[in-house]
Scaffold this motif. Structure first.
Motif, PDB file in Angstrom:
ATOM      1  N   SER A  67       0.838  -1.202   0.000  1.00  0.00           N
ATOM      2  CA  SER A  67       0.000   0.000   0.000  1.00  0.00           C
ATOM      3  C   SER A  67       0.866   1.242   0.000  1.00  0.00           C
ATOM      4  N   GLU A  68       1.912   1.186   0.770  1.00  0.00           N
ATOM      5  CA  GLU A  68       2.843   2.318   0.848  1.00  0.00           C
ATOM      6  C   GLU A  68       3.444   2.595  -0.524  1.00  0.00           C
ATOM      7  N   ARG A  69       3.900   1.540  -1.170  1.00  0.00           N
ATOM      8  CA  ARG A  69       4.538   1.719  -2.473  1.00  0.00           C
ATOM      9  C   ARG A  69       3.548   2.162  -3.542  1.00  0.00           C
ATOM     10  N   SER A  71       1.000   3.908  -2.928  1.00  0.00           N
ATOM     11  CA  SER A  71       0.716   5.296  -2.603  1.00  0.00           C
ATOM     12  C   SER A  71       1.752   6.214  -3.230  1.00  0.00           C
ATOM     13  N   GLU A  72       2.998   5.812  -3.147  1.00  0.00           N
ATOM     14  CA  GLU A  72       4.057   6.606  -3.777  1.00  0.00           C
ATOM     15  C   GLU A  72       3.877   6.641  -5.282  1.00  0.00           C
ATOM     16  N   LEU A  73       3.419   5.528  -5.820  1.00  0.00           N
ATOM     17  CA  LEU A  73       3.194   5.437  -7.251  1.00  0.00           C
ATOM     18  C   LEU A  73       2.140   6.438  -7.695  1.00  0.00           C
ATOM     19  N   LEU A  74       1.043   6.492  -6.948  1.00  0.00           N
ATOM     20  CA  LEU A  74      -0.035   7.423  -7.273  1.00  0.00           C
ATOM     21  C   LEU A  74       0.474   8.842  -7.258  1.00  0.00           C
ATOM     22  N   GLU A  75       1.328   9.075  -6.296  1.00  0.00           N
ATOM     23  CA  GLU A  75       1.840  10.418  -6.104  1.00  0.00           C
ATOM     24  C   GLU A  75       2.718  10.848  -7.263  1.00  0.00           C
ATOM     25  N   ASN A  76       3.455   9.881  -7.822  1.00  0.00           N
ATOM     26  CA  ASN A  76       4.458  10.255  -8.814  1.00  0.00           C
ATOM     27  C   ASN A  76       3.989  10.215 -10.251  1.00  0.00           C
ATOM     28  N   THR A  77       3.051   9.363 -10.545  1.00  0.00           N
ATOM     29  CA  THR A  77       2.665   9.251 -11.947  1.00  0.00           C
ATOM     30  C   THR A  77       1.163   9.285 -12.099  1.00  0.00           C
ATOM     31  N   ASP A  78       0.747   9.443 -13.310  1.00  0.00           N
ATOM     32  CA  ASP A  78      -0.679   9.481 -13.594  1.00  0.00           C
ATOM     33  C   ASP A  78      -1.074   8.157 -14.208  1.00  0.00           C
ATOM     34  N   THR A  79      -0.738   7.115 -13.510  1.00  0.00           N
ATOM     35  CA  THR A  79      -0.651   5.806 -14.139  1.00  0.00           C
ATOM     36  C   THR A  79      -1.919   4.977 -14.139  1.00  0.00           C
ATOM     37  N   THR A  80      -2.864   5.328 -13.308  1.00  0.00           N
ATOM     38  CA  THR A  80      -3.850   4.310 -12.987  1.00  0.00           C
ATOM     39  C   THR A  80      -4.737   3.867 -14.131  1.00  0.00           C
ATOM     40  N   GLN A  81      -4.997   4.770 -15.048  1.00  0.00           N
ATOM     41  CA  GLN A  81      -5.808   4.366 -16.198  1.00  0.00           C
ATOM     42  C   GLN A  81      -5.131   3.255 -16.965  1.00  0.00           C
TER      43      GLN A  81
ATOM     44  N   MET B 167      -1.818  -7.030  -5.706  1.00  0.00           N
ATOM     45  CA  MET B 167      -1.209  -5.725  -5.458  1.00  0.00           C
ATOM     46  C   MET B 167       0.225  -5.691  -5.986  1.00  0.00           C
ATOM     47  N   THR B 168       0.930  -6.792  -5.827  1.00  0.00           N
ATOM     48  CA  THR B 168       2.294  -6.872  -6.348  1.00  0.00           C
ATOM     49  C   THR B 168       2.291  -6.750  -7.863  1.00  0.00           C
ATOM     50  N   ASN B 169       1.358  -7.457  -8.493  1.00  0.00           N
ATOM     51  CA  ASN B 169       1.240  -7.368  -9.948  1.00  0.00           C
ATOM     52  C   ASN B 169       1.004  -5.945 -10.415  1.00  0.00           C
ATOM     53  N   ILE B 170       0.062  -5.286  -9.742  1.00  0.00           N
ATOM     54  CA  ILE B 170      -0.260  -3.911 -10.111  1.00  0.00           C
ATOM     55  C   ILE B 170       0.985  -3.029  -9.986  1.00  0.00           C
ATOM     56  N   LEU B 171       1.687  -3.233  -8.906  1.00  0.00           N
ATOM     57  CA  LEU B 171       2.881  -2.433  -8.666  1.00  0.00           C
ATOM     58  C   LEU B 171       3.899  -2.625  -9.777  1.00  0.00           C
ATOM     59  N   HIS B 172       4.092  -3.878 -10.155  1.00  0.00           N
ATOM     60  CA  HIS B 172       5.095  -4.156 -11.174  1.00  0.00           C
ATOM     61  C   HIS B 172       4.679  -3.663 -12.544  1.00  0.00           C
ATOM     62  N   HIS B 173       3.389  -3.838 -12.844  1.00  0.00           N
ATOM     63  CA  HIS B 173       2.949  -3.411 -14.162  1.00  0.00           C
ATOM     64  C   HIS B 173       2.880  -1.901 -14.289  1.00  0.00           C
TER      65      HIS B 173
END
Lengths: 91, 182
Positions: A67-69, A71-81, B167-173
């Motif tokens: 979750s922490e990581r 969260s950082e991902l959301l913060e840094n990129t506009d990636t979710t789509q 969640m790991t998959n999402i993170l990696h992708h």
């Protein structure tokens, strides 16, 4: 104080027998990551419960870490789509 | 995805729960992402985001499992929006549950706790503490009898593993190197 035997004899649909409990405990044991290669029935239920608790705690920690990581991902990129589409295709 | 959500399977296939969880979780993340367009990136904002994601993870999993498990019901009960959905599915279960509770109460009076005396007194003491710990860790664990606790724990562990996997998959992708294609 009733003995085990008395209990089993009187068992109805809602009563649990020793065998049921043992079966459930061993089922649980199989889910645990085995540190040692022995796979005995004699392994006490208390030990299995303890390892189960530890395992659940470690899984919780993993979720926290992920979750922490994320969260950082959301913060840094506009990636979710993109992630959404890609993951849907992966499943 | 050939699995139908309405198909009444007593034990759901891991793959379908996995898919449902992934979708719900990604949607939740998406929502969070949109909400935070003007994020300040302070420590407290970061922490809030972390908490929100973690909560979304657990909520999405419980939602993917649905009301058929005691642990997932316990998680869903705590989420404000889920309560109405839960209510209707619970009607039937509550009837059975009340009946069982009544039955157990009678037994408790006539025979002592039916669930605690399946082991020798010695073992019993060792287990008590572990059992209490387990009850704290598994959602809804405090209200279950021992047998159900073990059952629910097994399912809970499987779902936690799936959660970690997805969640790991999402993170990696979603790692920056993969984003360049968008």
């Amino acid at each position: 104080m009733s003995s085990r035997r008395t209990r089993s004899r009187h068992s109805g649909s809602s009563r649990v027998t020793d065998d049921q409990i043992n079966e459930l405990v061993s089922k649980l044991q199989q889910l645990l990551p085995e540190m040692h290669s022995r796979r005995s029935d004699k392994r006490s239920a208390a030990k299995v419960l303890q390892e189960t608790c530890n395992y659940i705690r470690s899984l919780h920690r993993e979720v926290d870490d992920l979750s922490e990581r994320l969260s950082e991902l959301l913060e840094n990129t506009d990636t979710t789509q993109a992630a959404l589409i890609r993951n849907l295709l992966m499943q | 995805m050939t699995d139908h959500k309405n198909h009444q399977i007593p034990t759901a296939k891991p793959s379908s729960i996995k898919t449902r969880f992934a979708i719900k979780f990604l949607r939740a993340m998406n929502k969070l992402n949109n909400k935070n367009k003007n994020n300040k990136n302070t420590m407290s904002e970061k922490h809030k985001r972390f908490l929100a994601i973690r909560a979304a993870a657990h909520a999405s999993m419980a939602s993917a499992v649905g009301p058929r498990r005691a642990w997932s019901r316990a998680v869903l009960r705590k989420i404000p929006n889920q309560q109405k959905q839960l209510h209707y599915s619970l009607m039937n279960k509550q009837r059975t549950r009340r009946r069982n509770i009544r039955r157990n109460r009678i037994l408790l009076i006539t025979r002592g706790n039916p669930n605690r005396e399946n082991y020798d007194h010695e073992e019993n003491e060792d287990e008590d503490e572990e059992e209490e710990d387990l009850r704290e860790l598994v959602p809804g664990g405090k209200e279950m009898d021992f047998c159900r606790l073990l059952n629910e724990t097994a399912h809970y562990i499987k779902c936690l593993r799936t959660q970690v996997q997805v969640m790991t998959n999402i993170l990696h992708h979603s790692s920056p190197s993969n984003i360049l294609y968008k």
